[in-house]
Design a protein around this motif. Structure first.
Motif, short mmCIF file in Angstrom:
data_model
loop_
_atom_site.label_atom_id
_atom_site.label_comp_id
_atom_site.label_asym_id
_atom_site.label_seq_id
_atom_site.Cartn_x
_atom_site.Cartn_y
_atom_site.Cartn_z
N ILE A 75 0.86 -1.18 0.00
CA ILE A 75 0.00 0.00 0.00
C ILE A 75 0.90 1.24 0.00
CG2 ILE A 75 -1.79 1.30 1.22
CD1 ILE A 75 -2.73 -1.30 2.48
N ARG A 76 0.64 2.14 -0.93
CA ARG A 76 1.33 3.44 -0.98
C ARG A 76 0.31 4.54 -0.81
NH1 ARG A 76 6.42 3.18 -3.71
NH2 ARG A 76 6.89 1.08 -4.47
N THR A 77 0.55 5.44 0.12
CA THR A 77 -0.38 6.55 0.35
C THR A 77 0.35 7.71 1.01
OG1 THR A 77 -2.44 7.22 1.43
CG2 THR A 77 -1.09 5.58 2.58
N SER A 78 -0.14 8.92 0.71
CA SER A 78 0.39 10.11 1.37
C SER A 78 -0.51 10.56 2.52
CB SER A 78 0.54 11.26 0.36
OG SER A 78 -0.70 11.53 -0.27
N THR A 79 -1.65 9.87 2.66
CA THR A 79 -2.57 10.20 3.76
C THR A 79 -2.89 8.94 4.56
OG1 THR A 79 -4.47 9.89 2.29
CG2 THR A 79 -3.59 12.14 2.49
N PRO A 80 -1.90 8.39 5.23
CA PRO A 80 -2.13 7.13 5.96
C PRO A 80 -2.85 7.36 7.28
CG PRO A 80 0.09 7.89 6.35
CD PRO A 80 -0.51 8.89 5.39
N GLY A 81 -3.47 6.28 7.77
CA GLY A 81 -3.98 6.28 9.13
C GLY A 81 -2.96 5.65 10.06
N ASP A 82 -3.40 5.35 11.26
CA ASP A 82 -2.47 4.74 12.21
C ASP A 82 -2.78 3.26 12.46
OD1 ASP A 82 -4.82 4.95 13.58
OD2 ASP A 82 -4.05 6.26 15.16
N THR A 83 -3.74 2.68 11.68
CA THR A 83 -4.14 1.29 11.87
C THR A 83 -4.43 0.66 10.52
OG1 THR A 83 -5.16 1.85 13.99
CG2 THR A 83 -5.75 -0.26 13.02
N LEU A 84 -4.02 -0.60 10.36
CA LEU A 84 -4.39 -1.40 9.20
C LEU A 84 -5.25 -2.56 9.65
CD1 LEU A 84 -1.34 -1.91 6.79
CD2 LEU A 84 -3.50 -0.77 6.30
N VAL A 85 -6.25 -2.93 8.83
CA VAL A 85 -7.13 -4.06 9.12
C VAL A 85 -7.04 -5.05 7.96
CG1 VAL A 85 -9.49 -4.82 9.52
CG2 VAL A 85 -8.70 -2.68 10.52
N VAL A 98 0.28 0.97 12.59
CA VAL A 98 1.32 1.28 11.61
C VAL A 98 1.77 2.72 11.81
CG1 VAL A 98 0.53 -0.37 9.89
CG2 VAL A 98 -0.43 1.91 9.91
N GLY A 99 2.97 3.00 11.41
CA GLY A 99 3.50 4.35 11.51
C GLY A 99 3.22 5.13 10.24
N LYS A 100 3.60 6.39 10.27
CA LYS A 100 3.43 7.27 9.12
C LYS A 100 4.79 7.64 8.56
CE LYS A 100 -0.94 9.26 10.76
NZ LYS A 100 -1.68 10.49 11.10
N GLY A 101 4.88 7.58 7.24
CA GLY A 101 6.11 7.92 6.58
C GLY A 101 7.06 6.75 6.46
N GLY A 102 7.84 6.75 5.38
CA GLY A 102 8.83 5.70 5.19
C GLY A 102 8.23 4.39 4.73
N THR A 103 9.06 3.35 4.73
CA THR A 103 8.65 2.00 4.34
C THR A 103 8.71 1.08 5.54
OG1 THR A 103 9.50 2.35 2.09
CG2 THR A 103 9.14 0.06 2.79
N GLN A 104 7.66 0.28 5.73
CA GLN A 104 7.63 -0.62 6.88
C GLN A 104 7.00 -1.95 6.47
OE1 GLN A 104 4.81 1.12 9.89
NE2 GLN A 104 4.65 2.72 8.33
#
Length: 847
Positions: A75-85, A98-104
């Motif tokens: 998933i690539r996004t510039s407006t991420p949230g702090d949780t993935l389901v 999940v964190g914001k920014g970078g690759t994880q």
């Protein structure tokens, strides 16, 4: 003045332009710096297998994706949230921060959802899924791979077998305590949320698969194979069983054969009779816009699937499928069957599977045992269609290259694999190596091999079979026997066999010895010679019943009502002339010395002198045609896996020569037999065996056909169960033996019985037969001066012998009870002990 005023203005404009450009670049760079990339893999917590088609999304947004066939997502996004389901049908949803920014990297392990699917409620109007399915039916012939005249591809296959459901009680068992250290490392290998598994077997193979239509032929050339398993030494037999030939499932067929059972496809012609459907989504999969349909069986006990299919809008082809058979289905020991498949179109329009994943979960047999997981994965590449080879090219369904088992290094296998091994799969190889070196594991492996194979492996010689080591009967009393056969380590051309037995009542030795030469494995060709001296029962033909070794061993026990001693010498030659057609030539010499009151008269003996023993010399010529029968080679043996679609037809000619090597009789026999497995869809499966024989010339009744009766309480499908041993003899007859397994067709629809998983079975045994006047005259007539011979009965010409039966199988998963009625030859004045009705029990291991 004019110029002096314009210069500052231009500078201002230039300055503001540069400022705007820098602002835009800064905003762009800032936006790039804030892009979040999340990657990961989603696996099943029980099996460790990847889960394709899983929805991964930021809750409350439309930002998300779906895992590919190997369970990977990005998933690539510039407006991420702090949780993935992560969520998918049949599994419990899972959230992760999940964190914001970078690759994880964020991996998920999903556990199964034990709750049942709710009923699908359809409002007024037609279910929108039905229109899609009707279009699937209209386009079936265009999309089905069976429309192709031929196809071929490179295939990579991976098989893994594990022990799962490892309970505390199972851990307390003696052998498991010895490998606790291994179990602990396996538990860590299973992952943060995974259940512990104990790997037993893993294999990989690379092969080339070919198929052609008209005639339907297939051929798989296994090029490379890598096997590591507990108790697997050579791996030659296993290599033939792990190829793609046994992992092929075509959902365009109405019925699919899985673990010997017939399952109805969700896109079968009669789809509305078996399934409920729901149109749940529309989504792009690659370049194809697809409809997603969820479905479930109308009756949970039926052999049907629960799952999801993705149908392309263009052409209404099957793009992806994910189906499961749960433990509610009428299956034994199987907790779950899961099949996932991804298909791609060919240049000719038909779709072929490019990736398959199959999981079979075997449940625990007892509370203190564990379960088993069998996982299969195939990947197909470099597909070529409509370029058939000559039929001779497909001579052998499965061929293993001579260097297939030569161990390649890991770098070589990295180039052969279609996808790299996961870290857990790499660990499986290490765990199996550790297990095999534990002494108690080695001991248990040897014991299991003896039980399964019937022989003890002593290197170049197998000792056994153990099933014939001891027997007790009325002629020999206690009988002890030992034997051996040579292995491929001794020779891959010569096979030696020997047996020696001794009866403590008759105080006689019995022996058997044979030598076989395998002249060709390409077109299976053997030459053999055998000599025996033993006892037998009239009517038990060990040549016809050679594949039923358990029944033959059981005949050593009990009361020999028509037992006899014999000496035999036999020469046998057979060759597969072309695929499916085998020609056999044999010469046999036999002496017959009865241990019961038996007599016969010679045809030309006017005085009518009664004799009891005889000698005979026979020539046998046999032709056998099984068009699509599959064989595998195990050591120096060739094992039939049965025919897929066509019947097995055998024609045998037997000629007895009087005067040749002191033979007493001149006669000719013709026998034709046809065996066929018949699929009846929802009505189950049937097995039909028809035989006809015609004899000319004169011979005593042991050389004719004494029909095989059964006076035991155990039901046997190859006998006439209400007929006494040797009760009827024919020299010309036509017979039919029919078994019909209805599976859960009836009992699944009875509410109070469906949980028992009982299955209805029906049977019919019919014989039209008779005996010529010539052979009847050989049977001596009893007088006050002659001994009382055992009676011999023949059939009336226009009156068949008929047995009809019905029964219940799968009682306590192993027991079968049959109720059999005899409908003819019931006159008690002829046979005072005639049985009109019988109840028989048998034990079987069936899924």
């Amino acid at each position: 003045m004019y110029k002096s005023e314009r210069v500052p203005t231009d500078k201002k404009r230039l300055f503001f332009g540069l400022l705007c450009l820098c602002s835009m670049l800064l905003a762009s760079v800032t936006g790039l710096a804030q892009e979040t990339i999340v990657k990961g893999k989603i696996t099943d917590a029980s099996s460790g297998d990847p889960i394709p088609f899983v929805n991964v999304i930021y809750p409350g947004t439309t930002i998300g994706t779906t895992t590919d066939f190997d369970g990977n997502y990005t998933i690539r996004t510039s407006t991420p949230g702090d949780t993935l389901v992560a969520s998918y049908i049949g599994y419990k949803p899972r959230k992760k921060a999940v964190g914001k920014g970078g690759t994880q990297i964020v991996n998920f392990q999903l556990g199964e959802d034990a709750t049942q699917l709710q009923e699908i409620v359809i409002n007024a109007g037609e279910n929108p899924a039905y229109a899609i399915l009707r279009n699937v039916m209209r386009n079936k012939s265009r999309n089905d791979k069976r429309r192709l005249t031929a196809y071929e591809y490179d295939t990579y296959t991976k098989v893994e077998i594990d022990v799962d459901n490892i309970t505390d009680k199972f851990r307390e068992r003696k052998i498991i305590k010895k490998i606790t250290q291994v179990l602990d490392s396996v538990e860590r290998m299973a992952g943060e949320d995974g259940k512990p598994i104990l790997p037993l077997f893993i294999s990989e193979s690379v092969s080339k698969f070919y198929y052609r239509d008209n005639p339907q032929l297939r051929y798989e050339n296994i090029l490379k194979s890598k096997i590591n398993g507990v108790g697997v030494d050579d791996g030659t037999l296993v290599t033939q069983l792990i190829g793609s030939s046994f992992q092929e499932y075509n959902f365009y067929q109405n019925w699919l054969n899985i673990v010997t059972k017939e399952f109805v496809s969700p896109i079968a012609e009669g789809w509305r009779l078996y399934y409920e459907y729901d149109l749940t989504d529309s989504v792009y999969i690659g370049d194809d816009y697809c409809y997603r349909l969820d479905f479930s069986p109308r009756s949970p006990q039926d052999l049907a699937f629960t799952g999801t299919i993705w149908i392309t809008k263009e052409g209404y082809a099957l793009k992806q499928i994910d189906v499961t058979v749960n433990k509610q289905a009428n299956l034994n020991f199987v907790e779950k069957i899961k099949i996932q498949q991804e298909l791609e179109p060919t240049a000719e329009g038909a779709w072929l599977p490019v990736k398959n994943r199959v999981l079979i979960d075997i449940g625990e047999l007892t509370n203190t045992s564990a379960g088993m997981l069998a996982k299969f994965y195939t990947s197909n590449k470099n597909i070529v269609v409509n370029k058939p080879h000559e039929p001779a090219f497909y001579q052998h369904p499965i061929v293993m290259a001579e260097d297939a088992r030569l161990h390649e290094d890991e770098e070589s296998w990295d180039t052969l694999r279609h996808e790299p091994l996961s870290e857990s799969e790499k660990n499986v190889y290490k765990m199996i190596d550790t297990l095999q070196n534990i002494p108690i594991v080695k001991t248990y492996i040897d014991l299991v091999k003896i039980f399964v194979n019937g022989y003890f492996d002593a290197g170049k010689v197998y000792i056994g079979p153990y099933i014939g080591f001891v027997a007790v009967n009325n002629i020999e009393g206690l009988r002890l026997q030992a034997g051996f056969k040579t292995s491929m380590d001794f020779s891959n051309k010569w096979v030696l066999r020997g047996q020696l037995g001794y009866g403590f009542r008759d105080e006689r030795f019995k022996y058997a010895g044979s030598v076989q030469y395998i002249a060709s494995r390409e077109r299976w060709t053997t030459v053999s010679f055998r000599m025996r001296s033993d006892i037998g029962r009239v009517g038990v033909d060990d040549e016809t019943l050679a594949d039923n070794y358990i029944f033959l061993a059981a005949q050593r026990w009990g009361n020999y009502r028509r037992g006899y001693y014999f000496d035999e010498a036999r020469f046998n030659f057979q060759r597969e002339l072309f695929r499916g057609f085998t020609q056999r030539f044999a010469v046999k010499r036999l002496t017959f010395r009865p241990e019961f009151n038996f007599g016969y008269t010679q045809p030309e003996d006017v005085a009518g002198d009664t004799l009891s023993s005889f000698e005979t010399s026979e020539l046998v010529i046999e032709s056998r045609f099984a068009r699509d029968e599959m064989f595998i080679q195990d050591d120096n043996d060739r094992i039939s896996l049965g025919a897929l679609k066509w019947p097995i037809i055998t024609l045998r000619y037997t000629r007895g020569f009087k005067g040749v090597m002191n033979s007493d009789f001149d006669y000719t026999k013709w026998r034709l037999s046809i065996f066929k497995r018949i699929k009846f869809g929802p009505l189950g499966v049937a097995y039909l065996n028809t035989t006809g024989e015609y004899t000319t010339g004169a011979a005593p009744y042991p050389l004719l056909t004494p029909h095989l009766g059964n006076q035991s309480p155990f039901y046997t499908i190859i006998t006439y169960n209400l007929m006494d041993y040797g009760e009827f003899v024919s020299d010309r007859y036509a017979s039919l033996q029919y078994q019909h397994h209805f599976e859960g067709f009836l009992f699944n629809r009875i509410p109070l019985m469906r949980k028992l998983k009982w299955r209805l079975v029906g049977s019919a045994n019919v014989i039209y037969g008779g005996m010529s006047e010539t052979n009847k005259k050989l049977i001596p007539q009893e007088t006050s001066e002659t001994p009382k011979y055992l009676p011999v009965r023949t059939f009336d010409r226009n009156k068949p012998y008929v047995e009809l039966g019905y029964g219940i199988e799968n009682i306590f998963r192993f027991v079968r009870v049959d109720f059999v009625h005899r409908l003819s030859y019931l006159d008690k004045t002829v046979n005072p002990n005639v049985r009109k009705f019988g109840v028989f029990v048998s034990f079987q291991f069936a899924l």
